[in-house]
Write a protein that holds these residues in place. Structure first.
Motif, PDB file in Angstrom:
ATOM      1  N   ASN A 169       1.593 -34.744   1.581  1.00 34.87           N
ATOM      2  CA  ASN A 169       2.438 -33.672   1.979  1.00 34.87           C
ATOM      3  C   ASN A 169       3.235 -33.862   3.107  1.00 34.87           C
ATOM      4  OD1 ASN A 169       2.594 -31.065   0.661  1.00 34.87           O
ATOM      5  ND2 ASN A 169       0.967 -30.214   2.105  1.00 34.87           N
ATOM      6  N   ASN A 173       7.409 -33.965   2.870  1.00 32.24           N
ATOM      7  CA  ASN A 173       8.330 -33.295   3.902  1.00 32.24           C
ATOM      8  C   ASN A 173       9.426 -33.936   4.584  1.00 32.24           C
ATOM      9  OD1 ASN A 173       7.383 -30.686   3.365  1.00 32.24           O
ATOM     10  ND2 ASN A 173       5.552 -31.159   4.671  1.00 32.24           N
ATOM     11  N   ASP A 177      13.480 -34.027   4.293  1.00 34.59           N
ATOM     12  CA  ASP A 177      14.133 -33.903   5.631  1.00 34.59           C
ATOM     13  C   ASP A 177      15.265 -35.049   5.584  1.00 34.59           C
ATOM     14  OD1 ASP A 177      12.818 -31.910   6.623  1.00 34.59           O
ATOM     15  OD2 ASP A 177      11.309 -33.095   7.951  1.00 34.59           O
TER      16      ASP A 177
END
Length: 467
Positions: A169, A173, A177
């Motif tokens: 996870n 992320n 980004d």
């Protein structure tokens, strides 16, 4: 003078007046009764609702739970009818594309690309399976736990008890980004295969367990091809998602496809880019079959770039001997002076890659060493799961659970796990990178700058500290 009314007529008018009065009074009473009844029913209904609401609130308050507002399900797009693919024409890589259509996203490729990890491509091309297509699942489902697939016992750091889900996870992320910071770069080149049988979409990265997954799909989707040892990537080319199938972006994805439904999970497996490069080089120069398969792709160009014989007559003789030698049809005697009769050295290999890239030669961006961020077009394809081969013991079991393929754990981690047996360790990578000059090391690491940032790998510099 008014005419006098007879008594009979007066009696008749009186009766009519009395009946009319009775009718008015009765009607008024009926309306009033109906209105009273309606009010009583409404009051009773409201009392019942308040009673149920208070009872429910008391239960929720006792449990300490907040009741969320109900959110209606989004309207689904009706499934489009399947449009059969046109006849596919083999291209120069030994794989096929629709007639009149270029490679995915219009990117040209080398004249000949051998199959990932050295398996020859198949010439037989199956028709794509028709798949109902609403929209593609949003990447927001990454990290969810459908039907309890997560295994709390599987951890990447037993000391800190960090779950694999949390690690992946966090990785996803971070990737999002990086993509956002770089404004979602689009490399217009990718390979993704959708398999309706398993509702998954695979974005292969060559030299990162791609052969294992390719063999799995062939054996379980096309067992008849496996039976005749047809393990080329062309055997599953009918499942490739091509640029002509793209549709309007939806559900958080920048790129969606007609054949891919919304519940398909997109995944890939990555590996340190220099480990991939060294692994490919090492296998090529130690395997005559691989050396022959890659002869025209990069072996001969590399040799000729570094060992060019200026005498044209000798050059033609030497090339002929080279061709016979790599195919195993001829072995030179000890007195042979042909400089081409030796596999390229690693510095020669890297020198040629840097040269070919500087000339924008597609051969210099071969899929076996092309950056994973480019070959999967990670930012545009919004992958759901990215697994690191270096962490395969922890992350592959998690991946298989997310894909509902846990029953095949032994297949990927056992005897079929060739990647583990051939893994290039860090010290071996150092040994090869240490053969390069300082400038070559810098240029080579620069190629993989986005991979390093996106997948959180570190550059490799040996015996030199570069600022």
């Amino acid at each position: 003078m008014m005419m006098a009314l007879r008594p009979s007529k007066l009696f008749f008018l009186g009766v009519i007046f009395i009946l009319f009065t009775i009718l008015l009074v009765t009607s008024y009473n009926h309306v009033e009764e109906v209105e009273v009844l309606r009010r009583e029913i409404s009051a009773a209904h409201q009392q019942l609702q308040n009673s149920k609401s208070n009872e429910l609130k008391s239960i929720i308050s006792f449990k300490g739970v907040s009741l969320p507002e109900r959110v209606p399900d989004p309207e689904r797009v009706p499934d489009p009818e399947r449009v059969p693919d046109p006849e596919r024409v083999p291209d120069s890589e030994g794989v096929s594309h629709p007639e009149g259509v270029s490679h995915p996203e219009g990117v040209s490729h080398p004249e000949r690309v051998p199959d990932p990890e050295g398996v020859s491509d198949s010439k037989e091309v199956p028709e794509p399976e028709g798949v109902p297509d609403p929209e593609v699942v949003s990447v927001s489902n990454v990290g969810s736990d459908p039907e309890g697939v997560l295994d709390p016992e599987v951890v990447t750091d037993p000391g800190n008890n960090i779950s694999v889900e949390a690690v992946i996870n966090t990785r996803m992320n971070h990737i999002r980004d990086v993509c956002s910071a770089r404004q979602n770069p689009n490399f217009n080149t990718f390979q993704m295969f959708y398999f309706q049988k398993y509702k998954l979409t695979w974005a292969p990265v060559y030299k990162a367990s791609s052969t294992n997954w390719k063999r799995f799909f062939i054996e379980h989707v096309y067992p008849e091809k496996a039976a005749r040892n047809d393990y080329g990537i062309g055997a599953v080319w009918g499942h490739v998602l091509t640029s002509r199938e793209k549709k309007k972006a939806a559900n958080g994805r920048l790129r969606t496809f007609v054949r891919e439904p919304r519940d398909s999970i997109r995944f890939t497996i990555v590996r340190h880019p220099l480990s991939r490069l060294v692994s490919h080089y090492r296998k090529t120069v130690t395997d005559k079959g691989e050396l022959d398969a890659l002869r025209d792709l990069w072996v001969k160009p590399t040799i000729l770039h570094s060992r060019q014989v200026t005498d044209n007559t000798l050059h033609r003789v030497y090339i002929g001997e080279l061709n016979k030698w790599v195919t195993g049809k001829w072995e030179p005697d000890e007195n042979n002076q042909n400089p081409y009769l030796a596999p390229p050295t690693f510095p020669e290999f890297v020198k040629w890659i840097l040269y070919a890239r500087s000339k924008r030669d597609d051969k210099g961006t071969n899929p076996h060493w092309r950056p994973a961020s480019q070959f999967t077009d990670t930012c545009q394809n919004n992958l759901d799961i990215v697994v690191k081969l270096e962490n395969e013991e922890e992350e592959v079991p998690y991946l298989l659970k997310r894909l509902n393929l846990s029953e095949y754990l032994e297949y990927f981690m056992g005897k079929h796990n060739s990647s583990g047996k051939k893994e290039v360790k860090g010290t071996e990578v150092d040994d090869y990178i240490g053969q390069l000059s300082e400038d070559q090391q810098k240029q080579l690491n620069d190629i993989y700058e986005l991979d390093y940032e996106m997948f959180e790998y570190s550059p490799v510099f040996v015996n030199k500290r570069l600022d």
